[in-house]
Design a protein around this motif. Sequence first.
Motif: not given
Length: 347
Positions: A258-259, A326-331, A333-338, A245-253
């Motif tokens: 966005v969905s 969704v995963i691409e956008v969050l990744e 954002a993660k890289n930008t902030l890092a 399993l490759h889990a990717y956690h995303v906040a429910s809110e």
Amino acid sequence: MKILFIGGTGTISAGITRELIKNPKIELYLINRGSRSEEFADKVTFIKGDINKEAEIAKKIEGLQFDVVADFIGYLPEHIERDYRLFKGKTKQFMYISSASAYQKPLNDYRITEATPVSNPYWEYSRNKIACEDYLIKLYRNEGFPVTIIRPSHTYDERSVPVGVRGEKGSWQVIKRILEGKPVIIHGDGTSLWTMTHACDFAKGFIGLMGNFRAIGETIHITSDETLTWNQIYQCIANALGVELHAYHVASEFLAAVSKYDFIGGLIGDKANSVVFDNSKLKRLVPDFVATKHFEEGIKETIDYVLTHEECQKEDQAFDAWCNYVIEVLEEAKNTLANKKQCTQLM
């Protein structure tokens, strides 16, 4: 005992039908439009028709009396008003299948009993179920209509893999992503508590309440006593598939915001909440009730069935693309902030 089901071949009701037809003392009638009727051919009496065509159904049940009538497909108050007109004076018990999603959101206490308030501002489906319950309780109090209200929670059978985040075409695309080694979106951090109930266990409780005079005027939920986290649920699914399993956690809110899918109702108003059901009331009314199908066992049977039945494999490319996006956008954002954090540290 003479029983009539409105529906009778769905996820919840088919398991009950299978058990009842084993009993030679049961005379079972099903009102439906012929869906999955081949499985029960010659074993039940079909009243083929659309329950919403009230005059037509009234003619078909003319002169019939029942010990139990159960509606598995009533979602709106007008459906229940129709049922009352059709079955007033024709049944000793009317069983209405509501929903445990009717319970208070947000919860004051994750431990749920039938005394937990009902209120769900996030999901119209749940509010409609509450309205149906209110109408039936008034009929019981004011006119003695013999009502029993049943609240199932997340119930699954051999045809449907239960997941938290899926598209409009069902859960197959999630299973496909797991099989292909793609990241799979799990709402929140995956640690909220949830209860999965196999349809065969639900059937035990439901049948125990049929013809049970102590259940008249009562509201009862029927669930397993097994509580799992969503991480455990998805891991059980991956284990049944025999892959990692490759889990990717995303906040429910975030998902709800966005969905295009109904994650406000389905997540915020339901699955994102931790729930643990107290089945004491059911066990008082049905003393021999025990849910015996653990999720690890039940989901293995479901996976085996789905993998060998192509009709259960409805691909959903739009949902698959949405997950990737969704995963691409969050990744990103993660890289930008890092990167911004690193630049700040160097300054």
